[in-house]
Design a protein around this motif. Structure first.
Motif, PDB file in Angstrom:
ATOM      1  N   UNK A 254      -3.561   5.319  51.972  1.00  0.00           N
ATOM      2  CA  UNK A 254      -4.561   6.370  52.090  1.00  0.00           C
ATOM      3  C   UNK A 254      -5.183   6.708  50.741  1.00  0.00           C
ATOM      4  N   UNK A 255      -6.182   7.551  50.776  1.00  0.00           N
ATOM      5  CA  UNK A 255      -6.869   7.999  49.559  1.00  0.00           C
ATOM      6  C   UNK A 255      -6.130   9.194  48.962  1.00  0.00           C
ATOM      7  N   UNK A 256      -6.595   9.657  47.814  1.00  0.00           N
ATOM      8  CA  UNK A 256      -6.014  10.859  47.214  1.00  0.00           C
ATOM      9  C   UNK A 256      -6.200  12.058  48.138  1.00  0.00           C
ATOM     10  N   UNK A 257      -7.342  12.149  48.806  1.00  0.00           N
ATOM     11  CA  UNK A 257      -7.569  13.227  49.764  1.00  0.00           C
ATOM     12  C   UNK A 257      -6.568  13.125  50.917  1.00  0.00           C
ATOM     13  N   UNK A 258      -6.336  11.915  51.396  1.00  0.00           N
ATOM     14  CA  UNK A 258      -5.361  11.718  52.472  1.00  0.00           C
ATOM     15  C   UNK A 258      -3.965  12.133  52.051  1.00  0.00           C
ATOM     16  N   UNK A 259      -3.580  11.820  50.814  1.00  0.00           N
ATOM     17  CA  UNK A 259      -2.271  12.230  50.316  1.00  0.00           C
ATOM     18  C   UNK A 259      -2.192  13.748  50.189  1.00  0.00           C
ATOM     19  N   UNK A 260      -3.276  14.382  49.779  1.00  0.00           N
ATOM     20  CA  UNK A 260      -3.298  15.849  49.695  1.00  0.00           C
ATOM     21  C   UNK A 260      -3.158  16.460  51.090  1.00  0.00           C
ATOM     22  N   UNK A 261      -3.765  15.846  52.077  1.00  0.00           N
ATOM     23  CA  UNK A 261      -3.663  16.338  53.454  1.00  0.00           C
ATOM     24  C   UNK A 261      -2.238  16.180  53.970  1.00  0.00           C
TER      25      UNK A 261
ATOM     26  N   UNK B 147       1.825   7.248  42.812  1.00  0.00           N
ATOM     27  CA  UNK B 147       1.614   8.422  43.663  1.00  0.00           C
ATOM     28  C   UNK B 147       2.980   8.987  44.044  1.00  0.00           C
ATOM     29  N   UNK B 148       3.524   9.818  43.183  1.00  0.00           N
ATOM     30  CA  UNK B 148       4.873  10.326  43.397  1.00  0.00           C
ATOM     31  C   UNK B 148       4.945  11.213  44.639  1.00  0.00           C
ATOM     32  N   UNK B 149       6.119  11.235  45.216  1.00  0.00           N
ATOM     33  CA  UNK B 149       6.369  12.011  46.423  1.00  0.00           C
ATOM     34  C   UNK B 149       7.031  13.324  46.062  1.00  0.00           C
ATOM     35  N   UNK B 150       6.671  14.363  46.750  1.00  0.00           N
ATOM     36  CA  UNK B 150       7.325  15.646  46.524  1.00  0.00           C
ATOM     37  C   UNK B 150       8.468  15.818  47.502  1.00  0.00           C
TER      38      UNK B 150
ATOM     39  N   UNK C 276       4.591   4.923  60.209  1.00  0.00           N
ATOM     40  CA  UNK C 276       5.023   4.177  59.026  1.00  0.00           C
ATOM     41  C   UNK C 276       4.633   4.985  57.791  1.00  0.00           C
ATOM     42  N   UNK C 277       5.438   6.007  57.440  1.00  0.00           N
ATOM     43  CA  UNK C 277       5.040   6.918  56.366  1.00  0.00           C
ATOM     44  C   UNK C 277       4.783   6.235  55.029  1.00  0.00           C
ATOM     45  N   UNK C 278       5.562   5.215  54.690  1.00  0.00           N
ATOM     46  CA  UNK C 278       5.361   4.538  53.407  1.00  0.00           C
ATOM     47  C   UNK C 278       3.990   3.888  53.369  1.00  0.00           C
ATOM     48  N   UNK C 279       3.671   3.123  54.390  1.00  0.00           N
ATOM     49  CA  UNK C 279       2.370   2.446  54.430  1.00  0.00           C
ATOM     50  C   UNK C 279       1.232   3.457  54.465  1.00  0.00           C
ATOM     51  N   UNK C 280       1.374   4.517  55.258  1.00  0.00           N
ATOM     52  CA  UNK C 280       0.328   5.547  55.320  1.00  0.00           C
ATOM     53  C   UNK C 280       0.115   6.177  53.948  1.00  0.00           C
ATOM     54  N   UNK C 281       1.202   6.495  53.239  1.00  0.00           N
ATOM     55  CA  UNK C 281       1.111   7.124  51.928  1.00  0.00           C
ATOM     56  C   UNK C 281       0.424   6.187  50.929  1.00  0.00           C
ATOM     57  N   UNK C 282       0.775   4.918  50.975  1.00  0.00           N
ATOM     58  CA  UNK C 282       0.239   3.951  50.026  1.00  0.00           C
ATOM     59  C   UNK C 282      -1.216   3.617  50.333  1.00  0.00           C
TER      60      UNK C 282
END
Length: 153
Positions: free
Chosen positions: A87-94, A27-30, A79-85
């Motif tokens: 969460x779901x794809x929808x959560x990452x889109x949000x 899940x790459x980061x922008x 904890x942005x790293x843990x939240x990003x990892x």
């Protein structure tokens, strides 16, 4: 409680770091430029520079771009790293989506109510509605708007 040796703790830490690296590679980061942050936060250039300068107090010149984890940290995600990892794809889109202003949030969430704006400001100050404070402005994640709409039904 069992005693954990330093070696066992180091092994567990290495496993955790490897799992983080695998998840981040999937899940790459922008990255965001200052102009993209102005759009995301819907704030003027001076306010965005002030927010970034307060986040990077020891840097003489601000970086050209800011990765999403840095931006989420500025926006108050613990904890942005843990939240990003985690969460779901929808959560990452949000997390990647532009934030909503108070008016946009109010229109999205409670379109049918006719309450005065002071009601919303009181609710923000008491913490009833999850918000992000950037400078003197409140911003909202689109997920919170969806959550509020579901709670009202």
């Amino acid at each position: 409680m069992p005693h954990v040796t330093k070696k066992e703790a180091a092994i567990e830490n290495a496993k955790l770091l490897r799992s983080y690296a695998r998840a981040l590679s999937r899940h790459t980061l922008r990255s965001f430029t200052q102009q993209e942050l102005r759009q995301r936060w819907r704030l003027g250039p001076d306010t965005v520079r002030a927010i970034l300068a307060s986040a990077y107090p020891n840097v003489s010149t601000l970086p050209k771009s800011f990765d999403l984890l840095e931006v989420l940290s500025i926006e108050g995600v613990n904890d942005p790293i843990r939240e990003w990892i985690d969460t779901t794809d929808l959560g990452r889109a949000i997390f990647c989506a532009d934030l909503l202003t108070l008016d946009e949030w109010r229109e999205t969430v409670i379109r049918e109510t006719r309450l005065d704006a002071s009601h919303y400001h009181r609710a923000l100050k008491t913490g009833k509605h999850p918000s992000i404070r950037l400078g003197k402005s409140y911003r909202f994640r689109p997920a919170h708007a969806v959550h509020e709409r579901k709670n009202r039904k």
